[in-house]
Design a protein around this motif. Structure first.
Motif, short mmCIF file in Angstrom:
data_model
loop_
_atom_site.label_atom_id
_atom_site.label_comp_id
_atom_site.label_asym_id
_atom_site.label_seq_id
_atom_site.Cartn_x
_atom_site.Cartn_y
_atom_site.Cartn_z
N UNK A 259 -15.69 -63.00 83.41
CA UNK A 259 -16.08 -62.32 82.18
C UNK A 259 -17.34 -61.51 82.39
N UNK A 260 -18.32 -62.09 83.08
CA UNK A 260 -19.59 -61.42 83.32
C UNK A 260 -19.39 -60.12 84.09
N UNK A 261 -18.64 -60.19 85.19
CA UNK A 261 -18.43 -59.00 86.02
C UNK A 261 -17.59 -57.95 85.29
N UNK A 262 -16.61 -58.39 84.52
CA UNK A 262 -15.75 -57.46 83.78
C UNK A 262 -16.57 -56.72 82.72
N UNK A 263 -17.44 -57.43 82.03
CA UNK A 263 -18.28 -56.79 81.02
C UNK A 263 -19.35 -55.90 81.63
N UNK A 264 -19.78 -56.22 82.85
CA UNK A 264 -20.79 -55.41 83.53
C UNK A 264 -20.20 -54.11 84.06
N UNK A 265 -18.95 -54.11 84.45
CA UNK A 265 -18.29 -52.99 85.13
C UNK A 265 -18.54 -51.63 84.49
N UNK A 266 -18.40 -51.46 83.16
CA UNK A 266 -18.55 -50.12 82.58
C UNK A 266 -19.98 -49.58 82.62
N UNK A 267 -20.96 -50.43 82.90
CA UNK A 267 -22.36 -49.99 82.85
C UNK A 267 -22.74 -49.09 84.02
N UNK A 268 -21.97 -49.13 85.10
CA UNK A 268 -22.28 -48.29 86.26
C UNK A 268 -21.86 -46.85 86.00
N UNK A 269 -22.71 -45.93 86.42
CA UNK A 269 -22.36 -44.52 86.40
C UNK A 269 -21.35 -44.22 87.51
N UNK A 270 -20.65 -43.09 87.45
CA UNK A 270 -19.82 -42.69 88.59
C UNK A 270 -20.67 -42.65 89.86
N UNK A 271 -20.21 -43.32 90.89
CA UNK A 271 -20.98 -43.41 92.12
C UNK A 271 -22.03 -44.50 92.11
N UNK A 272 -22.18 -45.20 90.99
CA UNK A 272 -23.15 -46.30 90.91
C UNK A 272 -22.72 -47.48 91.76
N UNK A 273 -23.67 -48.34 92.08
CA UNK A 273 -23.42 -49.46 92.99
C UNK A 273 -23.98 -50.76 92.40
N UNK A 274 -23.29 -51.85 92.66
CA UNK A 274 -23.73 -53.19 92.30
C UNK A 274 -24.24 -53.88 93.56
N UNK A 275 -25.44 -54.42 93.51
CA UNK A 275 -26.07 -55.06 94.66
C UNK A 275 -26.25 -56.54 94.39
N UNK A 276 -25.76 -57.36 95.31
CA UNK A 276 -25.90 -58.82 95.22
C UNK A 276 -26.68 -59.30 96.44
N UNK A 277 -27.73 -60.07 96.19
CA UNK A 277 -28.44 -60.76 97.27
C UNK A 277 -28.31 -62.25 97.00
N UNK A 278 -27.83 -62.99 98.00
CA UNK A 278 -27.64 -64.43 97.79
C UNK A 278 -27.69 -65.14 99.13
N UNK A 279 -27.36 -66.44 99.11
CA UNK A 279 -27.46 -67.29 100.29
C UNK A 279 -26.08 -67.85 100.60
#
Length: 258
Positions: free
Chosen positions: A161-181
């Motif tokens: 749900x979180x990722x699906x709701x976040x998806x439209x917030x990116x502009x065309x060419x926008x990127x999602x960055x994850x830093x984790x372990x």
């Protein structure tokens, strides 16, 4: 904190450079809410809002490394989700400059109050602060060049749900960055192949993956594909890694959806 400052800190919008927004603007956020599958894995308990000593993180060039890898530059609009007390927020604000915008979001009201004080003290006029909900960051559509999830994705209880709701917030060419372990989510991390699978199920494509000592973990960058899958088509990814599965896009195998 003065009432006028509180209004600026907790507005659900960036300054006028970005689209107006409210929690009701997010697709799927109101009305007949879609139903998403539960995560087929443990979920970490919420961690400290101050992840580690900032001087220590700077000594190993953590934020500088992430921003360089992400291609952050002046004039960009970026979001820091799970911002806590603002280690990345303040450094992103400097990197994007006066013509850029930073939206800092968290679900912890106490952390947002402390971050609000910091933003005022450091006079970061290009930063806005907002609350979110565990399954929806309530971001304005088509507004961000980069969205950062730094050491927090493993704490998201409803990742699909979180990722699906976040998806439209990116502009065309926008990127999602994850830093984790790279460790089990109940130990405050997430195995990379599981991350690739979960994001792939919700319409993101891996474009870069790097293990880097400055991060005490790994860096993963994704682009949003043109269409999100329908919620009923999302299949949860299992943690089991001893079976073949779809390619993770980084030379390994992602866990097969269940």
């Amino acid at each position: 904190m003065a009432a006028s400052k509180m209004l600026r800190h907790y507005a659900f919008c960036l300054p006028l450079a970005l689209a107006a927004c409210s929690p009701a603007d997010s697709e799927g956020g109101t009305g007949n809410a879609p139903v998403f599958p539960a995560a087929d894995r443990p979920v970490s308990a919420l961690g400290a809002t101050a992840f580690a000593d900032e001087d220590l993180r700077d000594s190993r060039q953590e934020a500088a490394t992430v921003m360089q890898l992400a291609g952050v530059r002046a004039g960009m609009s970026v979001a820091d989700i799970g911002a806590g007390e603002g280690y990345y927020t303040v450094r992103l604000a400097e990197a994007v400059g006066a013509q850029g915008r930073v939206l800092a979001q968290d679900i912890d009201r106490g952390a947002l109050l402390r971050l609000g004080d910091r933003v005022e003290t450091e006079r970061l006029d290009n930063v806005s602060i907002t609350g979110g909900s565990p399954d929806d960051p309530h971001l304005p559509a088509g507004s961000f060049d980069r969205i950062f999830l730094i050491h927090m994705y493993h704490e998201v209880g409803d990742p699909y749900a979180f990722l699906w709701n976040l998806h439209p917030a990116l502009r065309p060419g926008g990127q999602l960055v994850v830093v984790d372990v790279d460790r089990s989510p109940d130990r405050h991390g997430i195995p990379p192949q599981l991350l690739f699978c979960e994001l792939g199920q919700v319409g993101y494509r891996l474009v870069e993956f790097i293990r880097h000592p400055a991060l005490a973990g790994y860096y993963a960058q994704f682009e949003a594909m043109a269409e999100r899958p329908e919620p009923e088509d999302i299949r949860p990814c299992a943690m089991a890694s001893n079976r073949s599965g779809p390619s993770d896009g980084a030379g390994g195998r992602a866990p097969a959806p269940q």
